[in-house]
Design a protein around this motif. Structure first.
Motif, PDB file in Angstrom:
ATOM      1  N   ASN A 182       0.807  -1.224   0.000  1.00 48.31           N
ATOM      2  CA  ASN A 182       0.000   0.000   0.000  1.00 48.31           C
ATOM      3  C   ASN A 182       0.840   1.276   0.000  1.00 48.31           C
ATOM      4  O   ASN A 182       0.274   2.371   0.041  1.00 48.31           O
ATOM      5  CB  ASN A 182      -0.901   0.022   1.239  1.00 48.31           C
ATOM      6  CG  ASN A 182      -1.798  -1.199   1.314  1.00 48.31           C
ATOM      7  OD1 ASN A 182      -2.350  -1.622   0.312  1.00 48.31           O
ATOM      8  ND2 ASN A 182      -1.930  -1.772   2.510  1.00 48.31           N
ATOM      9  N   LEU A 183       2.166   1.142  -0.031  1.00 46.97           N
ATOM     10  CA  LEU A 183       3.041   2.302   0.036  1.00 46.97           C
ATOM     11  C   LEU A 183       3.013   3.065  -1.279  1.00 46.97           C
ATOM     12  O   LEU A 183       3.272   2.505  -2.345  1.00 46.97           O
ATOM     13  CB  LEU A 183       4.474   1.865   0.355  1.00 46.97           C
ATOM     14  CG  LEU A 183       5.478   2.982   0.612  1.00 46.97           C
ATOM     15  CD1 LEU A 183       5.130   3.733   1.904  1.00 46.97           C
ATOM     16  CD2 LEU A 183       6.899   2.426   0.681  1.00 46.97           C
ATOM     17  N   LYS A 184       2.693   4.368  -1.195  1.00 49.54           N
ATOM     18  CA  LYS A 184       2.607   5.215  -2.384  1.00 49.54           C
ATOM     19  C   LYS A 184       3.524   6.422  -2.234  1.00 49.54           C
ATOM     20  O   LYS A 184       4.192   6.589  -1.210  1.00 49.54           O
ATOM     21  CB  LYS A 184       1.157   5.662  -2.602  1.00 49.54           C
ATOM     22  CG  LYS A 184       0.183   4.520  -2.842  1.00 49.54           C
ATOM     23  CD  LYS A 184      -1.229   5.043  -3.028  1.00 49.54           C
ATOM     24  CE  LYS A 184      -2.214   3.912  -3.312  1.00 49.54           C
ATOM     25  NZ  LYS A 184      -2.276   2.943  -2.195  1.00 49.54           N
ATOM     26  N   ARG A 186       5.436   9.457  -1.412  1.00 53.61           N
ATOM     27  CA  ARG A 186       5.611  10.285  -0.220  1.00 53.61           C
ATOM     28  C   ARG A 186       4.794   9.826   0.992  1.00 53.61           C
ATOM     29  O   ARG A 186       4.591  10.596   1.921  1.00 53.61           O
ATOM     30  CB  ARG A 186       5.342  11.760  -0.529  1.00 53.61           C
ATOM     31  CG  ARG A 186       6.515  12.407  -1.249  1.00 53.61           C
ATOM     32  CD  ARG A 186       6.363  13.890  -1.427  1.00 53.61           C
ATOM     33  NE  ARG A 186       7.579  14.443  -2.025  1.00 53.61           N
ATOM     34  CZ  ARG A 186       7.695  15.666  -2.520  1.00 53.61           C
ATOM     35  NH1 ARG A 186       6.656  16.488  -2.466  1.00 53.61           N
ATOM     36  NH2 ARG A 186       8.833  16.078  -3.040  1.00 53.61           N
ATOM     37  N   ASP A 187       4.340   8.581   1.000  1.00 53.60           N
ATOM     38  CA  ASP A 187       3.827   8.020   2.249  1.00 53.60           C
ATOM     39  C   ASP A 187       5.004   7.796   3.190  1.00 53.60           C
ATOM     40  O   ASP A 187       6.135   7.558   2.750  1.00 53.60           O
ATOM     41  CB  ASP A 187       3.132   6.676   1.997  1.00 53.60           C
ATOM     42  CG  ASP A 187       1.822   6.814   1.249  1.00 53.60           C
ATOM     43  OD1 ASP A 187       1.299   7.948   1.164  1.00 53.60           O
ATOM     44  OD2 ASP A 187       1.312   5.788   0.751  1.00 53.60           O
ATOM     45  N   ASN A 188       4.740   7.866   4.477  1.00 54.46           N
ATOM     46  CA  ASN A 188       5.770   7.552   5.468  1.00 54.46           C
ATOM     47  C   ASN A 188       5.545   6.133   5.992  1.00 54.46           C
ATOM     48  O   ASN A 188       4.411   5.748   6.302  1.00 54.46           O
ATOM     49  CB  ASN A 188       5.725   8.553   6.633  1.00 54.46           C
ATOM     50  CG  ASN A 188       6.346   9.883   6.255  1.00 54.46           C
ATOM     51  OD1 ASN A 188       7.236   9.950   5.406  1.00 54.46           O
ATOM     52  ND2 ASN A 188       5.881  10.962   6.870  1.00 54.46           N
ATOM     53  N   TRP A 189       6.636   5.381   6.130  1.00 52.09           N
ATOM     54  CA  TRP A 189       6.523   3.968   6.492  1.00 52.09           C
ATOM     55  C   TRP A 189       7.727   3.553   7.320  1.00 52.09           C
ATOM     56  O   TRP A 189       8.875   3.947   7.030  1.00 52.09           O
ATOM     57  CB  TRP A 189       6.448   3.123   5.226  1.00 52.09           C
ATOM     58  CG  TRP A 189       6.417   1.637   5.418  1.00 52.09           C
ATOM     59  CD1 TRP A 189       5.418   0.886   5.953  1.00 52.09           C
ATOM     60  CD2 TRP A 189       7.449   0.708   5.035  1.00 52.09           C
ATOM     61  NE1 TRP A 189       5.740  -0.448   5.933  1.00 52.09           N
ATOM     62  CE2 TRP A 189       6.985  -0.586   5.375  1.00 52.09           C
ATOM     63  CE3 TRP A 189       8.709   0.841   4.447  1.00 52.09           C
ATOM     64  CZ2 TRP A 189       7.752  -1.727   5.143  1.00 52.09           C
ATOM     65  CZ3 TRP A 189       9.467  -0.301   4.218  1.00 52.09           C
ATOM     66  CH2 TRP A 189       8.975  -1.569   4.564  1.00 52.09           C
ATOM     67  N   VAL A 190       7.475   2.779   8.389  1.00 54.44           N
ATOM     68  CA  VAL A 190       8.546   2.171   9.184  1.00 54.44           C
ATOM     69  C   VAL A 190       8.198   0.699   9.406  1.00 54.44           C
ATOM     70  O   VAL A 190       7.020   0.327   9.485  1.00 54.44           O
ATOM     71  CB  VAL A 190       8.740   2.881  10.544  1.00 54.44           C
ATOM     72  CG1 VAL A 190       9.308   4.272  10.356  1.00 54.44           C
ATOM     73  CG2 VAL A 190       7.444   2.947  11.334  1.00 54.44           C
ATOM     74  N   PHE A 191       9.245  -0.114   9.539  1.00 55.90           N
ATOM     75  CA  PHE A 191       9.046  -1.559   9.653  1.00 55.90           C
ATOM     76  C   PHE A 191      10.241  -2.160  10.385  1.00 55.90           C
ATOM     77  O   PHE A 191      11.388  -1.803  10.125  1.00 55.90           O
ATOM     78  CB  PHE A 191       8.901  -2.165   8.260  1.00 55.90           C
ATOM     79  CG  PHE A 191       8.749  -3.647   8.224  1.00 55.90           C
ATOM     80  CD1 PHE A 191       7.777  -4.310   8.977  1.00 55.90           C
ATOM     81  CD2 PHE A 191       9.577  -4.423   7.414  1.00 55.90           C
ATOM     82  CE1 PHE A 191       7.633  -5.683   8.932  1.00 55.90           C
ATOM     83  CE2 PHE A 191       9.439  -5.794   7.357  1.00 55.90           C
ATOM     84  CZ  PHE A 191       8.470  -6.425   8.126  1.00 55.90           C
TER      85      PHE A 191
END
Length: 241
Positions: A182-184, A186-191
């Motif tokens: 679902n990452l598009k 300028r989305d922010n994401w951490v994992f």
């Protein structure tokens, strides 16, 4: 002309009145000074009590990495935060050490990765641009090369999706991510995930551009993941915080 006894009586009366007035004035002055002295003593006593209380009162203890709660003994606190705009880099605190800040020259636009090798305690930091160039395959090769017993922290900066290939999304999904598909832009994401073992809790957050308050202009709020890691060389696991 008044008689002598009357004059003496008048003088005595005047002297008495003057004496009374003087005594009253003296009493007022003495009372004022006594009250002032008493107030000063009271102020000194209050200040002394406040100073003593300040010395005895323990200062608030901030938990390592700014976590809301203290980690249990033998646990390792961490807090992973995505980047913001072009100038706000991602942050990784581990065991109260600012890992990304100490390796800021290795950070950049795209995917920022820190790998903890549990057996040695070494941490390797890399960055892969996902806006320009073709760095998906090098990132995939790096992730696949990691040995068992590695803990992997990933945080986006600016844009981690534009040049992220389907193959890279598949590999990250196989590593345990529920949101990478679902990452598009300028989305922010951490994992956070483990290689060769499973974390007891799932540590991942995505904040979509346009679906939250835009704290950095065209960029959304930070994505954040935090917790307490418990591991050793023979038994690896993670407990939720």
């Amino acid at each position: 002309m008044p008689a002598l006894p009357e004059i003496k009586c008048l003088q005595m009366t005047m002297l008495f009145l003057v004496t009374c007035v003087c005594c009253w004035i003296l009493g007022v002055l003495i009372g004022h000074e006594a009250a002032k002295h008493a107030i000063n003593i009271g102020i000194d006593q209050v200040e002394g009590i406040l100073k003593l209380t300040a010395k005895k009162a323990p200062s608030p203890r901030q938990n390592p990495c700014g976590l809301a709660q203290q980690c249990p003994p033998q646990h390792h606190p961490f807090r992973l935060t995505s980047g913001g705009d072009l100038n706000v880099l991602p942050r990784l605190c581990f065991d109260n050490n600012s890992i990304f800040a100490m390796n800021s020259d290795k950070l950049g636009r795209g995917m920022n990765i820190a790998v903890l090798k549990v057996s040695t305690g070494d941490i390797d930091v890399k960055s892969y641009d996902m806006y320009e160039g073709d760095f998906s395959d090098p990132m995939v090769n790096f992730l696949k090369s990691l040995p068992n017993g590695s803990i992997i922290f990933i945080a986006t900066h600016d844009d981690g999706a534009t040049r992220l290939s389907p193959k890279a999304r598949t590999v990250l999904g196989e590593m345990g991510s529920n949101e990478i598909a679902n990452l598009k832009f300028r989305d922010n994401w951490v994992f956070v995930t483990g290689r060769g073992f499973n974390l007891a809790g799932h540590y991942e957050q995505i904040v979509h551009r346009g679906e939250s308050q835009q704290s950095f202009g065209d960029w959304p709020n930070h994505a954040v993941s935090e917790g307490c890691l418990l591991y050793n060389s023979s038994k690896l696991h993670q407990t939720e915080h």
